[in-house]
Enzyme design. Structure first.
Site, short mmCIF file in Angstrom:
data_model
loop_
_atom_site.label_atom_id
_atom_site.label_comp_id
_atom_site.label_asym_id
_atom_site.label_seq_id
_atom_site.Cartn_x
_atom_site.Cartn_y
_atom_site.Cartn_z
N LYS A 27 91.91 26.29 4.99
CA LYS A 27 93.13 25.75 4.42
C LYS A 27 93.95 25.02 5.48
CE LYS A 27 95.39 28.45 1.41
NZ LYS A 27 95.62 27.88 0.08
N ARG A 97 100.56 31.83 3.57
CA ARG A 97 99.25 32.02 2.94
C ARG A 97 98.21 32.34 3.99
NH1 ARG A 97 101.31 27.37 0.00
NH2 ARG A 97 101.22 27.76 -2.24
N GLY A 106 90.15 37.78 -2.52
CA GLY A 106 90.20 39.17 -2.08
C GLY A 106 91.09 39.32 -0.87
N MET A 108 94.77 38.18 1.21
CA MET A 108 96.15 38.38 0.79
C MET A 108 96.62 37.33 -0.21
SD MET A 108 99.58 38.54 3.01
CE MET A 108 100.13 36.92 2.55
N ARG A 353 89.86 21.34 -0.69
CA ARG A 353 88.66 21.97 -0.10
C ARG A 353 87.46 21.55 -0.91
NH1 ARG A 353 90.06 28.17 -1.97
NH2 ARG A 353 90.21 27.70 -4.18
N HIS A 469 57.14 48.49 -5.45
CA HIS A 469 56.09 47.87 -6.26
C HIS A 469 56.69 47.04 -7.39
CE1 HIS A 469 53.03 47.82 -9.48
NE2 HIS A 469 52.22 47.58 -8.46
N ARG A 579 46.42 38.70 -3.45
CA ARG A 579 46.15 40.14 -3.29
C ARG A 579 45.03 40.51 -4.26
NH1 ARG A 579 52.26 40.32 -3.06
NH2 ARG A 579 52.85 41.55 -1.25
N SER A 782 48.85 35.88 9.44
CA SER A 782 49.89 35.81 8.42
C SER A 782 50.72 37.07 8.56
CB SER A 782 49.26 35.71 7.03
OG SER A 782 50.28 35.69 6.07
N THR A 785 55.39 40.91 6.54
CA THR A 785 56.65 41.48 7.01
C THR A 785 57.15 42.64 6.15
OG1 THR A 785 57.66 39.58 5.95
CG2 THR A 785 57.52 39.54 8.35
N ASN A 786 56.51 42.87 5.00
CA ASN A 786 56.89 44.07 4.23
C ASN A 786 56.46 45.30 5.01
OD1 ASN A 786 57.62 42.30 2.20
ND2 ASN A 786 55.66 42.52 1.12
N CYS A 849 53.72 36.06 4.77
CA CYS A 849 53.47 36.30 3.35
C CYS A 849 54.19 37.52 2.84
CB CYS A 849 51.98 36.39 3.08
SG CYS A 849 51.21 37.79 3.90
N TYR A 869 53.86 27.82 8.13
CA TYR A 869 54.20 27.84 6.70
C TYR A 869 54.81 29.18 6.31
CZ TYR A 869 50.04 30.68 5.87
OH TYR A 869 49.12 31.69 5.90
C1 PEP Z 1 53.18 42.77 3.65
O1 PEP Z 1 52.97 43.90 4.07
O2 PEP Z 1 54.14 42.09 4.02
C2 PEP Z 1 52.28 42.18 2.65
C3 PEP Z 1 52.44 40.92 2.28
O3 PEP Z 1 51.37 42.99 2.08
P1 PEP Z 1 51.68 44.01 0.90
O4 PEP Z 1 53.07 43.75 0.42
O5 PEP Z 1 50.66 43.74 -0.14
O6 PEP Z 1 51.52 45.32 1.57
#
Ligand code: PEP
Ligand code: MG
Length: 897
Positions: A27, A97, A106, A108, A353, A469, A579, A782, A785-786, A849, A869
């Site tokens: 502002k 203000r 949220g 003042m 703004r 899942h 998968r 690949s 990252t899960n 992935c 990628y």
């Molecule tokens: C992962 O672990 O990031 C992955 C892509 O495999 P999944 O989720 O099938 O374990």
């Protein structure tokens, strides 16, 4: 030199500008910019965000020098306005203000008319020639100040006003005369003294410091804290304070106040759009006491409104406002959201703004502005928030629909859907086959429920986090999903669920909103009103620009031909993760899979696998046909085997009968395969080390399929075989040999050459650390990252919802690490693996992935770490394309403009 904390604007001299947003807040920076443009801005000054931070750093003490700077700024303001603070003859009144770097509801509320006391109010009455106006302003000030600064309960003030109105036959505030307001003011002051133990401050300077402290305090109030968390706004930004000479929209019929957008914020149409109120102060518009009227004649006519629009009632001021808004839009080169006041026929600008807008409007405005020559395609791409595309890719609930919320949970997969409640996946599949829209409600889901999930329009679970899942599968399928709705209890025996005291029965209609409202996914009673969006036109043009800018490839996580088709339509450049286990659950195959698992000898296993082979080959044939020569990363079997087996004794008995095996033997094998920690168990390539036949069969199916499609279409498929859950080089070398041999045999038999790659997932910390040696055996990595998040943080992806929220609330984690990559921990492992891997193999292909592949912040990190990628679920492909373009532009913003 001491740090400067105060910057003046308007009335001749302006110190700041729009570029100083971090220091002056949005502002303050824009007020300064408007003043510099020569627009009519009432003069004032901004106390910087740095002053706010210094105030907190020193335990809520004014930073050194601030008091003197403010005193000087007031003196300057007095000189600019010719009025004086506390001068009954010609009083200076100001508004106060808050204004942070990002616009933050949220924070003042505004304090108006600061500087009034008994003496200055009397002076104002004389000067304005309107006693009623002066005392109305005074009582508003006491009311606002008491609420916002003194933090007193405002209901007491409302009660005083209502009692007076009742006793004096006033139907509305406008019926209260000057004497009435004086009477009310006296009662207000008594109330302040009673509630706070101190008289209402009469000294304007004391009033001002009280208000400044209140703005600073509001930075840490609970509403602001929640908003900051939801929008990832760092606490360290602090807020600025804007003190500005008052102008009055409530000085009679030639005065007014209003808000407007330079283009329509919901459709993006190029038309001036806004509302105003004659003889009113800003908060009257916001408070909804009176209904504002349209600004333009066209809008008034469209609404069938009889009262005059601003264009008709104040044609000259309207013409001036039109000139101002056009200048502002041309200057900022973006749609503006403006606030103005007209004081006795004179226009003043109080704010400008960049206006908030829907995803649809943001695409239209961006494309139109390119066509108008106002911005470049690169800028247009940056104007569209990738996450906002969710609104367009899925049907959503109409914004005007009134929601009846049954229960909330995590917004696990976006979009909204309506259907009948079912609890059983088989029933979901049956009903869907008969054309019914169903919503599958489960405590949690497992791979056995896939058919029911696919059949359902949406999925709700009471347990599980953002990578449970249910969440992963629902996102992959593009089904809206709310998971971890912990207040929901399913009573399948009674055919109902109970949530927050309400009972919802099987067959009842509900709506699931997986996109979320204020960070929550919602389950609503009944059928909500929905809206659907077009993906051609503006959308397609912005995506085309994004594709020409981005450097990261975008692939998809998909395993069914349907999903692959959707992903390709959304612009996926290949598959980053197929998968294969999902293909094993199909009703026609599960028996053979179970036979394979129960086999006691390799020969028996090979026999069972040979039954699965034709099915697998057919899956891959369809996928290769769709992919053409695009790359397709196919991951070999990953989950623990017991996931494919029945669990309860009853299920075991049924399955044993159908397979013609001894139920006891089956139960024994189930028990043998059972694991305490299946996620860290006998899964991934460990299965192939024990049972090489499994991967051999899968590889054979892949290469037979590739050969068949190559012969049939003349296009050579581009398979990339991916080995999961690898921890070291020797392990990968052993598994690689199995795949290579199967490939050799299959291709030799078919007499076809298919170039292919073998690579691995990096989803365990050890694999990341040993990346150099692993790269000797892998053509690509690949990042899964899960699992990498789960194993790096030691947090289960299925159970973390219980406490992760607490960690985020307490600031122990910035974000849910399953949603956005934990850059410091998991991100560093990715970096290490990328560097070490490429040091051993410079042409190593790198991708991601895990679910993070569709998250814009994680995509930016992948870009910085040099990945080739990202791969994400089909419905997130456009988001990833746009986010990748943003990441590329933020690397080198200048050279691309
Ligand atoms: C992962 O672990 O990031 C992955 C892509 O495999 P999944 O989720 O099938 O374990
Ligand atoms: Mg994994």
């Amino acid at each position: 030199m001491a740090e400067r904390f105060v910057y003046g604007f308007g009335g001749g001299r302006t110190d700041g500008d729009a570029a100083m947003r971090d220091l002056l807040g949005g502002k303050g920076a824009n007020l300064a910019e408007m003043a510099k443009l020569g627009l009519p801005v009432p003069p004032g000054f901004t106390i910087t965000t740095a002053a706010c931070n210094a105030y907190y750093a020193s335990g809520r003490v004014w930073p050194e020098g601030l008091e003197a700077e403010v005193a000087q700024a007031i003196a300057d303001l007095e000189a600019k306005t010719g009025k004086r603070f506390g001068d009954p003859a010609n009083p200076l009144l100001v508004s106060v203000r808050s204004g942070a770097r990002a616009s933050m509801p949220g924070m003042m509320d505004t304090v108006l008319n600061l500087g009034l006391n008994d003496d200055t109010a009397a002076g104002l009455a004389v000067k304005a020639g309107d006693e009623r106006f002066a005392y109305d302003s005074y009582r508003r000030f006491i009311q606002m100040y008491s609420h916002v600064v003194l933090e007193l309960d405002h209901s007491a003030f409302e009660a005083i006003l209502e009692t007076y109105k009742d006793e004096n036959d006033c139907r509305s505030d406008t019926d209260v005369d000057a004497a009435g307001w004086k009477h009310i003011i006296a009662a207000y002051k008594k109330e302040v003294e009673k509630a706070s133990g101190r008289p209402f401050p009469a000294d304007p300077k004391e009033q001002l410091w009280g208000a400044v402290a209140a703005v600073f305090r509001s930075w840490m109030n609970p509403r602001a804290n929640v908003y900051r968390k939801l929008h990832n706004i760092p606490e360290a930004w602090g807020t600025a304070v804007n003190v500005q000479a008052m102008v009055f929209g409530n000085m009679g019929e030639t005065s007014a106040t209003g808000v407007a957008f330079t283009r329509d914020p919901s459709t993006g149409a190029k038309r001036f759009y806004g509302e105003f109120l004659i003889n009113a102060q800003g908060e009257d518009v916001v408070a909804g006491i009176r209904t504002p009227r349209p600004i333009t004649k066209a809008a008034r006519e469209e609404m069938g409104d009889k009262q005059l629009s601003m264009e008709e009632a104040m044609p000259e001021v309207f013409a001036q406002l039109t000139d101002v808004y056009r200048r502002l839009e041309a200057h900022y080169r973006d749609m503006q959201d403006i606030e103005f006041t007209v004081e006795q026929g004179v226009l003043y600008m109080l704010q400008t703004r960049n206006g908030k807008r829907t995803a649809k409007a943001s695409l239209k405005i961006a494309v139109d502005m390119v066509d108008e020559g106002l911005i470049t395609p690169q800028e247009a791409v940056l104007r569209v928030d990738p996450s906002s595309l969710d609104q367009l890719l899925h049907p959503t609930i109409s914004p005007s629909f009134k929601r009846d919320v049954i229960v909330q949970g995590l917004p696990a997969s976006p979009g909204a859907a309506i259907g009948k409640v079912v609890f059983d996946p088989d029933e979901a599949a049956d009903l869907a086959q008969r054309g019914e829209a169903v919503i599958l409600v489960r405590t949690e889901t497992s791979p056995e429920d896939i058919h029911g999930m696919h059949a359902a329009r949406a999925i709700v679970t009471s347990r599980g986090g953002m990578t449970s899942h249910a969440a992963v599968v629902a996102r992959g399928m593009g089904r809206p999903c709310v998971c971890g709705a912990t207040d929901l209890r399913i009573d399948e025996a009674q055919g109902q669920f109970i949530a927050n005291g309400r009972v919802i029965r099987r067959g009842d209609i509900i709506t699931v909103d997986g996109s979320g409202q204020k960070g929550w996914g919602q389950v609503l009673a009944g059928a909500a009103e929905m809206v659907r969006h077009e993906l051609t036109g503006d959308f397609a043009r912005v995506m085309e620009w994004a594709d020409s800018i981005r450097k990261l490839g975008v692939r998809t996580n998909a395993e069914t031909p349907d999903d692959v088709r959707v992903a390709l339509e959304f612009g996926a450049e290949g598959i980053g993760l197929c998968r294969t286990e999902h293909m094993f659950f199909n009703a026609g195959r599960i028996a053979a899979v179970r036979e394979m698992i129960l086999a006691e000898t390799a020969a028996e296993r090979v026999r069972a696998l040979s039954k699965i082979l034709p099915f697998q080959r057919e899956d891959f044939v369809e996928i290769f046909r769709l992919l053409g020569d695009r790359p397709g990363t196919i991951r070999l079997l990953d989950p623990p085997l017991h996931e494919f087996l029945p669990h309860s004794p009853e299920e075991c008995a049924t399955v044993a009968a159908s397979l013609n095996v001894d139920p006891k033997a089956l139960q024994a094998r189930v028990k043998e395969l059972m694991e305490v920690n299946p996620m860290l168990g006998f899964r991934g390539c460990r299965l192939a080390i024990a049972y090489p036949e499994i991967y051999a069969m899968q590889a054979r199916a892949i290469f037979e399929a590739a050969a068949q499609v190559a012969k049939e279409t003349g296009v050579t498929p581009n398979p990339e075989i991916m080995i999961p859950f690898v921890i070291g080089r020797k392990e990968l070398a052993a598994v690689r040999a199995i795949v290579e041999e199967a490939a050799r045999e299959a291709l030799a038999a078919a007499g076809v050459e298919i170039p292919y790659l073998i690579g691995t997932m990096i989803e365990l910390p050890r694999a990341a650390l040993r990346a150099a040696e692993i790269a000797e055996e892998a053509s690509f990595f690949s990042f899964g990252t899960n699992d990498l998040t789960q194993t790096t943080l030691g947090v289960s992806r299925d159970d973390a919802a219980k406490f992760l929220g607490l960690y985020v609330d307490r600031g122990l984690l910035d974000r849910d690490p399953f949603v956005s990559i934990d850059a410091d921990g998991v991100g560093e492992l990715v970096q290490i693996a990328a560097e070490r891997g490429r040091s051993a193999r410079p042409d190593l292909k790198l991708g991601i992935c895990g679910e993070h592949g569709g998250d814009p912040d994680s995509i930016a990190l992948c870009m910085r770490l040099g990945l080739d990628y990202v791969s994400c679920s089909p419905f997130r492909v456009p988001i990833a394309r746009l986010a990748a373009a943003h990441a590329a532009l933020s690397e080198k913003p200048q050279s691309r403009a």
